[in-house]
Design a protein around this motif. Structure first.
Motif, PDB file in Angstrom:
ATOM      1  N   ALA A 188       0.815  -1.217   0.000  1.00 19.09           N
ATOM      2  CA  ALA A 188       0.000   0.000   0.000  1.00 19.09           C
ATOM      3  C   ALA A 188       0.848   1.266   0.000  1.00 19.09           C
ATOM      4  O   ALA A 188       0.450   2.288  -0.561  1.00 19.09           O
ATOM      5  CB  ALA A 188      -0.938   0.000   1.205  1.00 19.09           C
ATOM      6  N   TYR A 189       2.004   1.217   0.627  1.00 16.40           N
ATOM      7  CA  TYR A 189       2.891   2.381   0.672  1.00 16.40           C
ATOM      8  C   TYR A 189       4.309   1.898   0.960  1.00 16.40           C
ATOM      9  O   TYR A 189       4.522   0.851   1.577  1.00 16.40           O
ATOM     10  CB  TYR A 189       2.443   3.395   1.733  1.00 16.40           C
ATOM     11  CG  TYR A 189       1.937   2.761   2.999  1.00 16.40           C
ATOM     12  CD1 TYR A 189       2.808   2.372   4.010  1.00 16.40           C
ATOM     13  CD2 TYR A 189       0.580   2.519   3.176  1.00 16.40           C
ATOM     14  CE1 TYR A 189       2.343   1.763   5.158  1.00 16.40           C
ATOM     15  CE2 TYR A 189       0.107   1.908   4.327  1.00 16.40           C
ATOM     16  CZ  TYR A 189       0.996   1.534   5.316  1.00 16.40           C
ATOM     17  OH  TYR A 189       0.537   0.918   6.456  1.00 16.40           O
ATOM     18  N   CYS A 190       5.257   2.661   0.464  1.00 14.14           N
ATOM     19  CA  CYS A 190       6.671   2.307   0.591  1.00 14.14           C
ATOM     20  C   CYS A 190       7.443   3.583   0.922  1.00 14.14           C
ATOM     21  O   CYS A 190       7.425   4.540   0.146  1.00 14.14           O
ATOM     22  CB  CYS A 190       7.171   1.687  -0.714  1.00 14.14           C
ATOM     23  SG  CYS A 190       8.912   1.231  -0.709  1.00 14.14           S
ATOM     24  N   ASP A 191       8.082   3.610   2.067  1.00 13.53           N
ATOM     25  CA  ASP A 191       8.800   4.796   2.534  1.00 13.53           C
ATOM     26  C   ASP A 191      10.295   4.497   2.621  1.00 13.53           C
ATOM     27  O   ASP A 191      10.696   3.508   3.239  1.00 13.53           O
ATOM     28  CB  ASP A 191       8.287   5.224   3.910  1.00 13.53           C
ATOM     29  CG  ASP A 191       6.782   5.473   3.908  1.00 13.53           C
ATOM     30  OD1 ASP A 191       6.332   6.311   3.111  1.00 13.53           O
ATOM     31  OD2 ASP A 191       6.070   4.821   4.695  1.00 13.53           O
ATOM     32  N   THR A 192      11.097   5.355   2.010  1.00 15.34           N
ATOM     33  CA  THR A 192      12.547   5.164   2.011  1.00 15.34           C
ATOM     34  C   THR A 192      13.244   6.444   2.458  1.00 15.34           C
ATOM     35  O   THR A 192      12.876   7.543   2.034  1.00 15.34           O
ATOM     36  CB  THR A 192      13.060   4.777   0.614  1.00 15.34           C
ATOM     37  OG1 THR A 192      12.419   3.572   0.191  1.00 15.34           O
ATOM     38  CG2 THR A 192      14.571   4.545   0.645  1.00 15.34           C
ATOM     39  N   PHE A 193      14.255   6.268   3.290  1.00 15.33           N
ATOM     40  CA  PHE A 193      15.013   7.399   3.814  1.00 15.33           C
ATOM     41  C   PHE A 193      16.502   7.147   3.582  1.00 15.33           C
ATOM     42  O   PHE A 193      16.958   6.005   3.582  1.00 15.33           O
ATOM     43  CB  PHE A 193      14.711   7.583   5.302  1.00 15.33           C
ATOM     44  CG  PHE A 193      13.243   7.476   5.609  1.00 15.33           C
ATOM     45  CD1 PHE A 193      12.362   8.454   5.188  1.00 15.33           C
ATOM     46  CD2 PHE A 193      12.735   6.366   6.268  1.00 15.33           C
ATOM     47  CE1 PHE A 193      11.000   8.343   5.429  1.00 15.33           C
ATOM     48  CE2 PHE A 193      11.379   6.241   6.525  1.00 15.33           C
ATOM     49  CZ  PHE A 193      10.512   7.232   6.103  1.00 15.33           C
ATOM     50  N   LYS A 194      17.238   8.222   3.397  1.00 14.13           N
ATOM     51  CA  LYS A 194      18.643   8.107   3.001  1.00 14.13           C
ATOM     52  C   LYS A 194      19.535   8.946   3.905  1.00 14.13           C
ATOM     53  O   LYS A 194      19.171  10.048   4.315  1.00 14.13           O
ATOM     54  CB  LYS A 194      18.801   8.571   1.544  1.00 14.13           C
ATOM     55  CG  LYS A 194      20.234   8.691   1.052  1.00 14.13           C
ATOM     56  CD  LYS A 194      20.253   9.316  -0.335  1.00 14.13           C
ATOM     57  CE  LYS A 194      21.663   9.638  -0.790  1.00 14.13           C
ATOM     58  NZ  LYS A 194      21.675  10.320  -2.104  1.00 14.13           N
ATOM     59  N   LYS A 195      20.712   8.384   4.185  1.00 11.54           N
ATOM     60  CA  LYS A 195      21.713   9.110   4.965  1.00 11.54           C
ATOM     61  C   LYS A 195      23.095   8.817   4.390  1.00 11.54           C
ATOM     62  O   LYS A 195      23.401   7.669   4.055  1.00 11.54           O
ATOM     63  CB  LYS A 195      21.664   8.681   6.436  1.00 11.54           C
ATOM     64  CG  LYS A 195      22.639   9.433   7.341  1.00 11.54           C
ATOM     65  CD  LYS A 195      22.499   8.969   8.791  1.00 11.54           C
ATOM     66  CE  LYS A 195      23.437   9.729   9.718  1.00 11.54           C
ATOM     67  NZ  LYS A 195      23.307   9.273  11.132  1.00 11.54           N
ATOM     68  N   THR A 196      23.921   9.840   4.254  1.00  6.36           N
ATOM     69  CA  THR A 196      25.297   9.671   3.798  1.00  6.36           C
ATOM     70  C   THR A 196      26.200   9.553   5.018  1.00  6.36           C
ATOM     71  O   THR A 196      26.165  10.405   5.907  1.00  6.36           O
ATOM     72  CB  THR A 196      25.738  10.849   2.916  1.00  6.36           C
ATOM     73  OG1 THR A 196      24.847  10.940   1.788  1.00  6.36           O
ATOM     74  CG2 THR A 196      27.156  10.650   2.414  1.00  6.36           C
ATOM     75  N   VAL A 197      26.980   8.468   5.057  1.00  5.07           N
ATOM     76  CA  VAL A 197      27.721   8.108   6.264  1.00  5.07           C
ATOM     77  C   VAL A 197      29.186   7.841   5.935  1.00  5.07           C
ATOM     78  O   VAL A 197      29.502   7.260   4.891  1.00  5.07           O
ATOM     79  CB  VAL A 197      27.112   6.833   6.901  1.00  5.07           C
ATOM     80  CG1 VAL A 197      27.878   6.433   8.150  1.00  5.07           C
ATOM     81  CG2 VAL A 197      25.649   7.048   7.223  1.00  5.07           C
ATOM     82  N   GLU A 198      30.065   8.239   6.834  1.00  6.62           N
ATOM     83  CA  GLU A 198      31.478   7.884   6.728  1.00  6.62           C
ATOM     84  C   GLU A 198      31.732   6.617   7.535  1.00  6.62           C
ATOM     85  O   GLU A 198      31.258   6.490   8.663  1.00  6.62           O
ATOM     86  CB  GLU A 198      32.360   9.020   7.243  1.00  6.62           C
ATOM     87  CG  GLU A 198      32.309  10.278   6.378  1.00  6.62           C
ATOM     88  CD  GLU A 198      33.256  11.359   6.877  1.00  6.62           C
ATOM     89  OE1 GLU A 198      33.900  11.136   7.933  1.00  6.62           O
ATOM     90  OE2 GLU A 198      33.351  12.408   6.226  1.00  6.62           O
TER      91      GLU A 198
END
Length: 203
Positions: free
Chosen positions: A55-65
């Motif tokens: 029904a829904y798809c949530d994606t979150f992004k983070k740039t990491v060292e």
């Protein structure tokens, strides 16, 4: 307990949640499916299948060292909120509320990326979904998801020892043609949960 104290006890945590949620939403905006990396596994599961659908798809992004992509991948999957989902099989006992399984783990061409897809589902013997669907058939405006997926996808950036980390949450429902899902505020809680995991598991 006086009325003012009761309002304070209830209101302060809610206000705190709303503030943190707003901050996390600004830091980690929801990424549309069409903008996900090409090799993410979740895309394969977004099409309706056997009277079920995402029904829904949530994606979150983070740039990491990080020192390496493997260390970062291991660090994320060992985070306590995900440990119970990382399993080789979906065996479940009668007392468990839900079951889970790691269904995809890939490294890509020459180990370029790390992709882990975790699946979970309510234990059918607990009748969690069926009870809500019975209520929905009587006019209740919401239904419960069958379960869903969490995907961790990590790929290197152009900068040395720097990686883009994607964390996806998706919920699967029985397709009863009524469009009923969990309430929007509960969906927001799940998005908050996803953003918080991404934020804390990559520290």
């Amino acid at each position: 307990m006086g009325l003012l104290r009761k309002l304070t006890v209830v209101g302060v945590p809610i206000a705190g949640y709303l503030i943190v949620d707003q901050q996390l939403s600004q830091i980690y905006p929801n990424i549309p499916v069409e903008k996900l990396p090409l090799n993410t596994s979740i895309k394969k599961y977004l099409k309706p299948n056997e009277n079920k659908y995402i029904a829904y798809c949530d994606t979150f992004k983070k740039t990491v060292e990080a020192d390496s992509i493997d260390k970062l991948n291991e660090q994320f999957l060992s985070y306590r909120a995900l440990q119970s989902l990382v399993k080789e099989n979906a065996d479940v006992d009668d007392n468990s509320t839900w079951q889970s399984q790691t269904i995809t783990q890939s490294t890509g061409w020459r180990g370029k990326y790390r992709d882990t897809l975790l699946w979970w589902q309510w234990n059918n013997k607990k009748n969690v979904v069926s009870n809500f669907e019975k209520l929905a058939s009587w006019g209740y405006p919401w239904r419960m998801m069958n379960g869903g997926y969490h995907e961790l996808y990590i790929e290197p950036t152009d900068k040395d020892k720097t990686f883009d980390v994607y964390f996806t949450c998706a919920h699967e429902y029985n397709d009863l043609k009524d469009g009923k899902v969990i309430p929007e505020w509960v969906q927001n809680l799940h998005r908050f949960y996803g953003r918080m995991i991404l934020h804390l598991a990559t520290k």
